[in-house]
Design a protein around this motif. Sequence first.
Motif, PDB file in Angstrom:
ATOM      1  N   ASN A   1      -7.582  20.724  14.848  1.00 10.99           N
ATOM      2  CA  ASN A   1      -6.770  19.507  14.929  1.00 10.99           C
ATOM      3  C   ASN A   1      -6.408  18.968  13.539  1.00 10.99           C
ATOM      4  O   ASN A   1      -5.771  17.931  13.428  1.00 10.99           O
ATOM      5  CB  ASN A   1      -7.473  18.433  15.753  1.00 10.99           C
ATOM      6  N   THR A   3      -3.253  14.609  17.972  1.00 10.27           N
ATOM      7  CA  THR A   3      -4.647  14.498  18.389  1.00 10.27           C
ATOM      8  C   THR A   3      -5.069  13.061  18.652  1.00 10.27           C
ATOM      9  O   THR A   3      -5.521  12.720  19.744  1.00 10.27           O
ATOM     10  CB  THR A   3      -5.582  15.075  17.291  1.00 10.27           C
ATOM     11  N   ASP A  35      -3.067  20.566  16.704  1.00  8.79           N
ATOM     12  CA  ASP A  35      -3.883  21.020  17.831  1.00  8.79           C
ATOM     13  C   ASP A  35      -3.623  22.469  18.223  1.00  8.79           C
ATOM     14  O   ASP A  35      -3.198  22.769  19.335  1.00  8.79           O
ATOM     15  CB  ASP A  35      -3.688  20.081  19.032  1.00  8.79           C
TER      16      ASP A  35
END
Length: 164
Positions: free
Chosen positions: A3, A40, A157
């Motif tokens: 992330n 995220t 991500d």
Amino acid sequence: HCNFEFDLCGWKQDENDDFNWHLRTSSTAKLGTGPATDHTLQEPSGHYIFIKSSFFQLPGQKARISSPVLSRRNKNCKVCEGVIIFYYHMYGAHIGSLIIYQRTTFKHEKILLNLTGNQGNFWQHKALTLFGDGEDFQVVFEGIAGKGPKDGIALDDLTFSRDC
């Protein structure tokens, strides 16, 4: 899973390209050159990786970042094909291209996805199947600079399925 909140998670900048992907937050971004938040955390302080054209890059120049080497020798990979899931943001009047490759250890590259131009001012989700015949591989994200200052390509991500 990466992330980008702390680092590049083992993803490496390619040496044979023209410029680099950079960790970035929206709080340091200029208006109109990237997402308002990361994917995220959905906050301006959240991190993602980003490329943007500037006077240092010419249209068509490339920035490439590659995953750690993934092993096809994992017995689960032979039963079920692996998948990479990721989010991308490509917004602006001068967006270039985002090309995703699967690269073998012998440097053979197969295009998995090719996106060009403005894709909208929001994070979009993609899941791509990773193919193979027992050979180790990497996934490569290639961003290509657009033709002006109003461009930017962001990724967040990046997740590989448990199959590999």
